[in-house]
Design an enzyme around this catalytic site. Structure first.
Site, short mmCIF file in Angstrom:
data_model
loop_
_atom_site.label_atom_id
_atom_site.label_comp_id
_atom_site.label_asym_id
_atom_site.label_seq_id
_atom_site.Cartn_x
_atom_site.Cartn_y
_atom_site.Cartn_z
N ARG A 260 7.39 48.73 32.43
CA ARG A 260 6.08 48.80 33.09
C ARG A 260 6.14 48.97 34.61
NH1 ARG A 260 3.80 43.38 30.68
NH2 ARG A 260 5.90 42.93 31.39
N LYS B 277 18.87 42.20 18.65
CA LYS B 277 18.56 40.94 18.01
C LYS B 277 17.61 40.13 18.90
CE LYS B 277 21.46 37.47 18.68
NZ LYS B 277 21.36 36.83 20.01
N HIS C 22 26.39 42.51 18.78
CA HIS C 22 27.48 42.97 19.64
C HIS C 22 28.82 42.32 19.30
CE1 HIS C 22 26.52 39.40 22.07
NE2 HIS C 22 27.70 39.54 22.63
N LYS D 139 33.29 43.76 19.26
CA LYS D 139 34.37 43.19 20.08
C LYS D 139 35.72 43.66 19.54
CE LYS D 139 31.86 39.20 21.80
NZ LYS D 139 31.92 39.19 23.26
N GLU E 222 30.31 28.27 24.55
CA GLU E 222 29.98 28.87 25.84
C GLU E 222 29.88 27.77 26.89
OE1 GLU E 222 27.19 32.44 25.56
OE2 GLU E 222 26.33 31.00 24.17
N ASP F 281 19.92 32.13 17.44
CA ASP F 281 20.53 32.96 18.47
C ASP F 281 21.97 33.35 18.12
OD1 ASP F 281 20.42 34.23 21.03
OD2 ASP F 281 21.54 32.57 21.93
N HIS G 99 25.82 36.30 14.86
CA HIS G 99 27.22 36.44 15.31
C HIS G 99 28.20 35.67 14.42
CE1 HIS G 99 25.39 38.34 18.65
NE2 HIS G 99 25.23 37.29 19.43
N LYS H 138 26.06 25.78 23.75
CA LYS H 138 25.97 26.09 25.18
C LYS H 138 26.46 24.87 25.94
CE LYS H 138 23.04 29.89 25.11
NZ LYS H 138 23.66 31.18 25.41
P1 NDP Z 1 14.01 40.79 29.71
O1 NDP Z 1 12.81 39.92 29.66
O2 NDP Z 1 14.97 40.64 30.83
O3 NDP Z 1 13.54 42.32 29.74
C1 NDP Z 1 12.43 42.78 29.02
C2 NDP Z 1 12.19 44.25 29.37
O4 NDP Z 1 11.03 44.69 28.66
C3 NDP Z 1 11.94 44.52 30.83
O5 NDP Z 1 12.52 45.76 31.17
C4 NDP Z 1 10.42 44.61 30.90
O6 NDP Z 1 10.08 45.40 32.00
C5 NDP Z 1 10.14 45.31 29.56
N1 NDP Z 1 8.78 45.09 29.09
C6 NDP Z 1 8.17 43.89 28.84
N2 NDP Z 1 6.89 44.10 28.42
C7 NDP Z 1 6.72 45.44 28.38
C8 NDP Z 1 5.64 46.28 28.03
N3 NDP Z 1 4.47 45.79 27.61
N4 NDP Z 1 5.80 47.61 28.12
C9 NDP Z 1 6.97 48.13 28.54
N5 NDP Z 1 8.04 47.40 28.87
C10 NDP Z 1 7.91 46.06 28.80
O7 NDP Z 1 14.73 40.67 28.30
P2 NDP Z 1 16.27 40.89 27.94
O8 NDP Z 1 16.75 42.14 28.57
O9 NDP Z 1 17.01 39.63 28.20
O10 NDP Z 1 16.22 41.05 26.37
C11 NDP Z 1 15.81 42.22 25.73
C12 NDP Z 1 16.12 42.11 24.25
O11 NDP Z 1 17.51 42.00 24.07
C13 NDP Z 1 15.50 40.86 23.59
O12 NDP Z 1 15.16 41.16 22.26
C14 NDP Z 1 16.64 39.87 23.61
O13 NDP Z 1 16.52 38.92 22.61
C15 NDP Z 1 17.81 40.80 23.36
N6 NDP Z 1 19.09 40.27 23.81
C16 NDP Z 1 19.26 39.92 25.12
C17 NDP Z 1 20.49 39.44 25.54
C18 NDP Z 1 20.73 39.09 26.96
O14 NDP Z 1 21.85 38.65 27.26
N7 NDP Z 1 19.78 39.27 27.86
C19 NDP Z 1 21.63 39.28 24.60
C20 NDP Z 1 21.34 39.72 23.27
C21 NDP Z 1 20.11 40.18 22.90
P3 NDP Z 1 8.63 45.33 32.73
O15 NDP Z 1 8.31 43.87 32.90
O16 NDP Z 1 8.81 46.10 33.98
O17 NDP Z 1 7.70 46.02 31.81
C1 BG6 Z 2 23.80 36.70 22.76
C2 BG6 Z 2 23.02 35.42 22.83
O1 BG6 Z 2 23.53 37.37 21.56
O2 BG6 Z 2 25.19 36.40 22.81
C3 BG6 Z 2 23.36 34.66 24.09
O3 BG6 Z 2 21.63 35.75 22.82
C4 BG6 Z 2 24.85 34.44 24.19
O4 BG6 Z 2 22.68 33.41 24.11
C5 BG6 Z 2 25.59 35.76 24.02
O5 BG6 Z 2 25.14 33.89 25.47
C6 BG6 Z 2 27.09 35.52 23.93
O6 BG6 Z 2 27.76 36.74 23.95
P1 BG6 Z 2 29.22 36.86 24.56
O7 BG6 Z 2 29.63 38.25 24.23
O8 BG6 Z 2 29.09 36.61 26.02
O9 BG6 Z 2 30.04 35.82 23.90
#
Ligand code: NDP
Ligand code: BG6
Length: 485
Positions: free
Chosen positions: A45, A145, A175, A179, A213, A232, A237, A337
């Site tokens: 956004r 996920k 992911h 690995k 972790e 999670d 995993h 964690k």
């Molecule tokens: P974030 O909250 O950091 O990012 C969310 C993203 O979605 C942002 O780019 C945001 O940008 C965008 N977004 C939110 N609402 C809208 C909307 N209405 N329209 C368009 N874009 C939108 O989340 P993460 O990156 O941490 O996680 C993303 C996914 O990956 C989740 O399902 C999470 O569970 C999964 N995941 C995350 C991990 C991690 O380490 N972070 C690990 C494994 C899985 P903006 O606000 O500009 O719209």
């Molecule tokens: C993600 C979980 O899927 O895996 C996190 O959402 C976790 O909570 C991560 O920290 C761990 O991944 P890695 O590769 O760093 O062991």
């Protein structure tokens, strides 16, 4: 030659994209593994133009690519940044997908939609893609996920995505399957003969799979508080690692041959009863403590977490498989964690020799397959200590992957993203696998929702609640770190 692609990352400004996806794509590009004309289109956004978005990614690469931190790889930065474009959209606005379509239409390339957003946005995105006719037979869709919160919501999600795409177009990512050492587990088990005859209930006493972790919930408190360690880490995993450890040899490396065998493992998991849930699962939450001498907050004091939260940050459980190979062998799974150490490993504990001719006590053999922080395989064996008499001591044989393969290790996301671009789904979850995993965990979720008390506290920086040591002690074993020499 890699084929041309358009990779659209919904959530392209988020934590996952910046920390994992762009660094992985950048390193693949540096190694000439991306098609020269391949494009990466971030959708979110925020009002950004291409230049501002590229600056953001550049900054992320400087932070999250270790080689960049050390000043290397700068030569391919501009080439990589030139692939990036930014597309501002609110995924809930169905009209905006038509504009997205226009920018993709003119190209003859493989289109991949990567849903790197919270699961609540999956439905509007899939709906928008369908409405705009972007779900053609040539496209692929990657689902991050968590794939649902429970069996019912995961089924709903799968029906939704399969209403717009076919199963072969859907890539459900975990992911851990990407690995390097998980791949090596296949090589170790099926590229050698010496282990396979021992890999069963006759010789193995128990198996322990740990993902510990040191980090807390960091910036993801709100997400985590509604999710917990079980959803999670365990449901995906840890269960995938269990499948790779316990599965029968597949007939080939074909995607379905491997996934069929994984599915058989999930289907062999002994179903839970209320009694076995009570006896065989430990649920913990970290309290204040200390990490390497630095005070660490309690979970309930973390940003985004409710002060009265009863979300678990630690789970240890004892599972069993009802099949000929593994009947009666406990599989202990554990994750947490704010643990004492960052460590992901699979430990195979072998049975004691049936008879000893030595005075020294014999420690049963152990095979430790380490995924992180370093990647190694270590076999603990008995050897005669030098000097007079027959005194035996436990020693270990080591295989350090870095020593044999000093070249750069591919990150899990790099391997998986390249697999999606190439159309190889072997390391992605099929619908029936995801379904079988949720089916097994559902009774636990139901029990916790109604019967379970609060999680047991453990100090940040420890190895979890003492109850988890009692869990293994009841099975006449101990966690690996409690026994390490
Ligand atoms: P974030 O909250 O950091 O990012 C969310 C993203 O979605 C942002 O780019 C945001 O940008 C965008 N977004 C939110 N609402 C809208 C909307 N209405 N329209 C368009 N874009 C939108 O989340 P993460 O990156 O941490 O996680 C993303 C996914 O990956 C989740 O399902 C999470 O569970 C999964 N995941 C995350 C991990 C991690 O380490 N972070 C690990 C494994 C899985 P903006 O606000 O500009 O719209
Ligand atoms: C993600 C979980 O899927 O895996 C996190 O959402 C976790 O909570 C991560 O920290 C761990 O991944 P890695 O590769 O760093 O062991």
């Amino acid at each position: 030659m890699e084929s041309n692609f358009d990779l659209v990352i919904f959530g392209g400004t988020g934590d996952l994209a910046l920390r994992k996806l762009y660094p992985a794509l950048f390193l693949a590009d540096c190694d000439d593994r991306l098609h020269p004309q391949g494009r990466i289109i971030a959708a979110a956004r925020q009002a950004l133009d291409d230049a501002a978005f590229r600056a953001k990614v550049s900054e992320a690469l400087m932070r999250f690519v270790p080689e960049m931190v050390q000043g290397a790889r700068a030569e391919c930065l501009q080439r990589f940044l030139a692939r990036l474009t930014y597309f501002a959209l609110d995924v809930n606005d169905v009209n905006q997908y038509r504009d997205l379509k226009k920018s993709l239409d003119e190209r003859d390339s493989q289109t991949v939609f990567y849903l790197s957003v919270g699961p609540a946005l999956f439905a509007p995105i899939i709906g928008g893609l369908k409405e705009a006719g972007l779900n053609t037979a040539e496209t692929r869709i990657v689902l991050e996920k968590p794939l649902g919160r429970d069996l019912a919501s995961s089924r709903q999600l799968n029906s939704l995505v399969l209403d717009a795409f076919t199963e072969s177009q859907v890539y459900r990512i975990d992911h851990y399957l990407g690995k390097e050492t998980v791949q090596n587990l296949l090589a170790l088990r099926f590229g050698n003969t010496f282990l396979e005859p021992l890999w069963n209930r006759t010789w193995v006493s128990d198996v322990q799979i740990t993902i510990a972790e040191t980090v807390g919930v960091e910036t993801r408190g709100e997400f985590y508080d509604g999710t917990g360690a079980f959803r999670d880490m365990v449901q995906n995993h840890l269960l995938n690692l269990l499948c790779m450890t316990a599965m029968e040899p597949p007939s080939s490396l074909d995607p379905d041959a491997v996934r069929d065998e994984k599915l058989q493992v999930l289907r062999s998991l002994k179903p839970w009863t209320q009694d076995t849930i009570r006896e065989n699962i430990v649920r913990g939450q970290y309290r204040a403590g200390s990490m390497a001498g630095v005070p660490a907050l309690a979970y309930v004091s973390e940003q985004g977490v409710s002060a009265s939260s009863s979300t678990e940050t630690y789970v240890a459980l004892r599972a069993e498989l009802s099949n000929w190979r593994w009947a009666g062998v406990p599989f202990y799974l554990r994750t947490g964690k704010r643990m004492a150490e960052r460590r992901a490993e699979i430990v195979i504990n072998f049975k004691s020799p049936p008879h000893s001719i030595f005075q020294s006590p014999l420690v049963p053999n152990r095979l430790v397959i380490k995924l992180q922080p370093e990647e190694s395989v270590r076999l603990y064996t008995m050897a005669k200590a030098s000097g007079d008499g027959m005194h035996l001591r436990e020693v270990h044989l080591d295989l350090d992957f870095k020593e044999f393969f000093p070249e750069r290790r591919q990150d899990a996301y790099e391997r998986l993203l390249l697999d999606v671009l190439r159309g190889n789904p072997t390391l992605f979850m099929r619908r029936d696998e995801a379904d079988a995993a949720w089916r097994w965990v559902q009774p636990i979720l139901d029990y916790w929702a109604t019967e379970a008390g609060p999680p047991i506290g453990y100090a940040a920086g420890s190895w979890g609640p003492p109850a988890s040591s009692r869990l293994t002690a009841r099975g006449d074993t101990a966690w690996h770190e409690e026994r390490s020499v």
